[in-house]
Design an enzyme around this catalytic site. Sequence first.
Site, PDB file in Angstrom:
ATOM      1  CE  LYS A  43      59.653 -37.698 -60.397  1.00 19.71           C
ATOM      2  NZ  LYS A  43      61.018 -36.875 -60.666  1.00 19.71           N
ATOM      3  CE1 TYR A 253      62.565 -46.752 -27.398  1.00 21.25           C
ATOM      4  CE2 TYR A 253      61.300 -46.256 -29.897  1.00 21.25           C
ATOM      5  CZ  TYR A 253      62.068 -46.729 -29.136  1.00 21.25           C
ATOM      6  OH  TYR A 253      61.941 -48.090 -29.117  1.00 21.25           O
TER       7      TYR A 253
HETATM    8  C1  LIG Z   1      60.676 -35.221 -61.827  1.00 14.40           C
HETATM    9  C2  LIG Z   1      60.715 -34.386 -62.604  1.00 14.40           C
HETATM   10  C3  LIG Z   1      59.271 -33.444 -62.823  1.00 14.40           C
HETATM   11  C4  LIG Z   1      58.022 -33.257 -61.449  1.00 14.40           C
HETATM   12  O1  LIG Z   1      58.709 -31.772 -60.906  1.00 14.40           O
HETATM   13  P1  LIG Z   1      57.752 -31.719 -59.818  1.00 14.40           P
HETATM   14  O2  LIG Z   1      58.703 -30.422 -59.174  1.00 14.40           O
HETATM   15  O3  LIG Z   1      57.902 -32.828 -59.333  1.00 14.40           O
HETATM   16  O4  LIG Z   1      56.376 -30.688 -60.712  1.00 14.40           O
HETATM   17  C5  LIG Z   1      59.488 -32.660 -63.913  1.00 14.40           C
HETATM   18  N1  LIG Z   1      60.632 -33.008 -64.847  1.00 14.40           N
HETATM   19  C6  LIG Z   1      61.477 -33.929 -64.588  1.00 14.40           C
HETATM   20  C7  LIG Z   1      63.149 -34.128 -64.887  1.00 14.40           C
HETATM   21  C8  LIG Z   1      60.932 -34.280 -63.411  1.00 14.40           C
HETATM   22  O5  LIG Z   1      63.020 -34.736 -63.068  1.00 14.40           O
END
Ligand SMILES: *Cc1c(COP(=O)(O)O)cnc(C)c1O
Length: 353
Positions: A43, A253
Amino acid sequence: MPDSAKGAPAGPLRLTLDRRALADNWRWLAGQSGTAQAGAAVKANGYGLGAAEALKTLADAGCRVFFVATWAEAVELAPLAAGLELHVLHGVRDEDMMVAGGLDARPVLNSADQVRRWREQGGNRLCSVMVDTGMNRLGVSVAELASGLLQGLNCDLLLSHLACADEDVAMNRVQLDRFAGLGAYAPGCRMSLANSAGISLGRDYHFDLTRPGLSLYGGIARPEAQGHIRPVARIDAQILQRRTLLAGESLGYNATFTTAQPMELAILNLGYADGYWRGFSGRGRALAGDVALPVMGRVSMDLTAICVDAMPALREGDWVQIDFELSHAAQLSGMSQYELLTGLGGRFERRWA
Ligand SMILES: *Cc1c(COP(=O)(O)O)cnc(C)c1O
């Protein structure tokens, strides 16, 4: 690269992505998952690194199950995921049904409404279901499950998500025990609980499928991963200008830094718009070989100054590496490793090597 940028010279900002490290990280996580299968969360554009290349690399390494958050992400990846499982974590809204109906991807249903929607309008095709065991984010309740919500649903994967897997707290065991008791309500379903950190909590947490994300991309989710998980992303930035500050001059800045003695500076093509956050101001560092070049003053939107007293030979047009070792960078910047990765912006030239 966006089409409009074609013909422009190569960018002065580079993200080099290590395919072998990504594949090796998955293999280590798969090994740590014991008899469970290991999937992969891709994702948020593969945690900022590039979802398409990440998926191809991981599929070549043997990964068969992928997770995205939204249908827009699924649309982008579905052509690459033929023969693989693609799960959409946010389930289906009414607005998603058209796309979902025509795509070889399955929703992770999160509420009784979503279950109804999929059963009635989704042709009851294959789906997954998220159950909430204490995180109170997404998922159907244990009570809904117990009252027969899944009856007749074509569900083949039951998921839950750990709230505190990166810590040693009692809540992990509480969620585990709740989840382990749910198999009876989802007969024939595979079960999946562990993210990257959850994998290191041990065999009880693995069930049939694990879902690492962060650690694939080089994040150290728990101390157990130290020495096994390798960095995947390397940042290099080009020097736009070199200058000498006299004693008593200020920089950047709000003039937060004033020299006590003369100082050689290099101005880098990198800033918070690229995900090099202001928390690195006066704290981050670049590397020329193994010489550390500290960040001076405030990080700006597109520019960062480093002290190059130690490297008199560096010139305009030269490149330096940015120290982006994730657990260290997280400490320095006050951001999480997740934020550091997913914040890497669109101006990097992403090169898979
Ligand atoms: C993002 C996500 C993962 C992966 O989690 P990590 O902590 O990045 O390993 C697994 N399961 C769900 C439901 C998620 O949203």
